[in-house]
Design a protein around this motif. Sequence first.
Motif, PDB file in Angstrom:
ATOM      1  N   GLY A 135       0.805  -1.221   0.000  1.00  0.00           N
ATOM      2  CA  GLY A 135       0.000   0.000   0.000  1.00  0.00           C
ATOM      3  C   GLY A 135       0.831   1.260   0.000  1.00  0.00           C
ATOM      4  N   VAL A 136       2.126   1.115   0.226  1.00  0.00           N
ATOM      5  CA  VAL A 136       3.032   2.266   0.243  1.00  0.00           C
ATOM      6  C   VAL A 136       4.341   1.866  -0.435  1.00  0.00           C
ATOM      7  CG1 VAL A 136       4.340   3.884   1.683  1.00  0.00           C
ATOM      8  CG2 VAL A 136       2.060   3.131   2.410  1.00  0.00           C
ATOM      9  N   SER A 137       4.821   2.689  -1.355  1.00  0.00           N
ATOM     10  CA  SER A 137       6.147   2.485  -1.950  1.00  0.00           C
ATOM     11  C   SER A 137       7.069   3.607  -1.506  1.00  0.00           C
ATOM     12  CB  SER A 137       6.065   2.444  -3.482  1.00  0.00           C
ATOM     13  OG  SER A 137       5.610   3.685  -3.993  1.00  0.00           O
ATOM     14  N   THR A 138       8.363   3.282  -1.354  1.00  0.00           N
ATOM     15  CA  THR A 138       9.336   4.270  -0.872  1.00  0.00           C
ATOM     16  C   THR A 138      10.531   4.364  -1.811  1.00  0.00           C
ATOM     17  OG1 THR A 138      10.716   2.783   0.469  1.00  0.00           O
ATOM     18  CG2 THR A 138       8.680   3.618   1.490  1.00  0.00           C
ATOM     19  N   SER A 139      11.298   5.425  -1.637  1.00  0.00           N
ATOM     20  CA  SER A 139      12.442   5.690  -2.513  1.00  0.00           C
ATOM     21  C   SER A 139      13.551   4.654  -2.367  1.00  0.00           C
ATOM     22  CB  SER A 139      12.999   7.087  -2.226  1.00  0.00           C
ATOM     23  OG  SER A 139      13.392   7.195  -0.861  1.00  0.00           O
ATOM     24  N   THR A 140      13.639   4.022  -1.202  1.00  0.00           N
ATOM     25  CA  THR A 140      14.694   3.029  -0.968  1.00  0.00           C
ATOM     26  C   THR A 140      14.139   1.604  -0.923  1.00  0.00           C
ATOM     27  OG1 THR A 140      14.462   3.348   1.416  1.00  0.00           O
ATOM     28  CG2 THR A 140      16.155   4.642   0.304  1.00  0.00           C
ATOM     29  N   ALA A 145      -1.388   3.874  -1.759  1.00  0.00           N
ATOM     30  CA  ALA A 145      -2.576   3.327  -2.402  1.00  0.00           C
ATOM     31  C   ALA A 145      -3.838   3.838  -1.718  1.00  0.00           C
ATOM     32  CB  ALA A 145      -2.542   1.808  -2.363  1.00  0.00           C
ATOM     33  N   SER A 146      -4.907   3.897  -2.476  1.00  0.00           N
ATOM     34  CA  SER A 146      -6.192   4.333  -1.920  1.00  0.00           C
ATOM     35  C   SER A 146      -6.762   3.256  -1.005  1.00  0.00           C
ATOM     36  CB  SER A 146      -7.185   4.633  -3.039  1.00  0.00           C
ATOM     37  OG  SER A 146      -7.538   3.436  -3.714  1.00  0.00           O
ATOM     38  N   SER A 147      -7.605   3.680  -0.081  1.00  0.00           N
ATOM     39  CA  SER A 147      -8.250   2.731   0.816  1.00  0.00           C
ATOM     40  C   SER A 147      -9.145   1.776   0.031  1.00  0.00           C
ATOM     41  CB  SER A 147      -9.064   3.472   1.880  1.00  0.00           C
ATOM     42  OG  SER A 147     -10.026   4.328   1.270  1.00  0.00           O
ATOM     43  N   ASN A 178      -2.059  -8.262   8.340  1.00  0.00           N
ATOM     44  CA  ASN A 178      -2.564  -7.255   9.270  1.00  0.00           C
ATOM     45  C   ASN A 178      -3.003  -6.042   8.458  1.00  0.00           C
ATOM     46  OD1 ASN A 178      -2.756  -5.042  11.109  1.00  0.00           O
ATOM     47  ND2 ASN A 178      -1.557  -6.195  12.595  1.00  0.00           N
ATOM     48  N   ARG A 179      -4.272  -5.631   8.621  1.00  0.00           N
ATOM     49  CA  ARG A 179      -4.839  -4.548   7.814  1.00  0.00           C
ATOM     50  C   ARG A 179      -5.093  -3.289   8.627  1.00  0.00           C
ATOM     51  NH1 ARG A 179      -6.937  -6.174   2.800  1.00  0.00           N
ATOM     52  NH2 ARG A 179      -6.477  -8.367   2.358  1.00  0.00           N
ATOM     53  N   GLU A 180      -4.401  -3.110   9.718  1.00  0.00           N
ATOM     54  CA  GLU A 180      -4.559  -1.899  10.511  1.00  0.00           C
ATOM     55  C   GLU A 180      -3.788  -0.742   9.875  1.00  0.00           C
ATOM     56  OE1 GLU A 180      -3.239  -2.816  14.417  1.00  0.00           O
ATOM     57  OE2 GLU A 180      -4.809  -4.292  14.800  1.00  0.00           O
ATOM     58  N   HIS A 181      -4.158   0.484  10.252  1.00  0.00           N
ATOM     59  CA  HIS A 181      -3.435   1.707   9.877  1.00  0.00           C
ATOM     60  C   HIS A 181      -3.426   1.974   8.377  1.00  0.00           C
ATOM     61  CE1 HIS A 181      -2.267   1.450  14.025  1.00  0.00           C
ATOM     62  NE2 HIS A 181      -1.554   0.356  13.828  1.00  0.00           N
ATOM     63  N   GLY A 182      -4.431   1.472   7.648  1.00  0.00           N
ATOM     64  CA  GLY A 182      -4.562   1.825   6.241  1.00  0.00           C
ATOM     65  C   GLY A 182      -3.553   1.186   5.315  1.00  0.00           C
ATOM     66  N   VAL A 183      -2.902   0.090   5.744  1.00  0.00           N
ATOM     67  CA  VAL A 183      -1.958  -0.646   4.902  1.00  0.00           C
ATOM     68  C   VAL A 183      -2.220  -2.135   5.122  1.00  0.00           C
ATOM     69  CG1 VAL A 183      -0.163   1.140   4.912  1.00  0.00           C
ATOM     70  CG2 VAL A 183      -0.188  -0.629   6.708  1.00  0.00           C
TER      71      VAL A 183
END
Length: 299
Positions: A77-82, A93-95, A162-167
């Motif tokens: 749900g989240v991509s990072t530079s590293t 990513a959207s919910s 685990n689907r907590e915290h929007g990820v």
Amino acid sequence: MPVANSGLVVVDKPAGMTSHHVVSRLRRIYRTRKIGHAGTLDPMATGVLVAGVNRGTKFLAHLGAAEKSYHARVRLGVSTSTEDAEGEIITTASSEALSALTDHDILETLTKFRGDIQQRPSAVSAIKINGKRAYQRVRDGEDVELPSRPITIFDLHADNFNREHGVIDCDLQVHCSSGTYIRALARDIGDALGVGGHLIALRRTAVGVFSLADASTLEELESAEHPPLVSLDEALPRCYPPLAVDTEQARKLSLGQRLSPRGLSGIHSAIDPQGHAVALVQETAESLRTVFVARPATL
């Protein structure tokens, strides 16, 4: 340096320490400058780091092709530079996209990554480009995209969703060939699912035949009166099938000389009548030749 003071040490590397820093600590523990390691672990990673002591450093090259196993925690749900938790967030990513993604979808996507695949290494890897590490080029502001290379994922599983915290966080168990980048695997799985992904924790559980069961912490090594060492006599036949040789054959191998072929396939560890590992040998059409001499005649 006597062979008796040579061998391998398996370290359970702590988080927050570079592999080079581990080597520095080992040099003090074993009181020698001749320490090296096989298979760098990023500072955030923990687990099995195999190091060579004295003549054991020369054996490390023959561990380079060893298979490796990891436990990884991946955030989808989240991509990072590293491609790990230390980088800047690039996409989120959207919910709705995450809600539509089921555990079954994730498990089904993993099947695409098992077997022989092509993987593009992380731009912040230690791969050298014209003599300069890729991660250093990234730090210097360069755009780096390394070419894909063949790897093998022998086994890949996911659990503990685990689907907590929007990820979506999940654990990966990975058994792979040397040269596999787990952060790149997390990136590619996230991309294949259309939501992005990155690595948030990594623990290496095995390098070849050496696992966490063989590993000691740096604190354990520092407090030991006689820090443990996997001798070359133990390491060679543990890593390669043993081949019994007689005293005269052992002498020839210790001098780097060749023996008559025996119809062998692959690399073997030559063991003399006293149980000493003399050399690693490999057969060609003409002879049995040494690829590494553990006990040179000069020692």
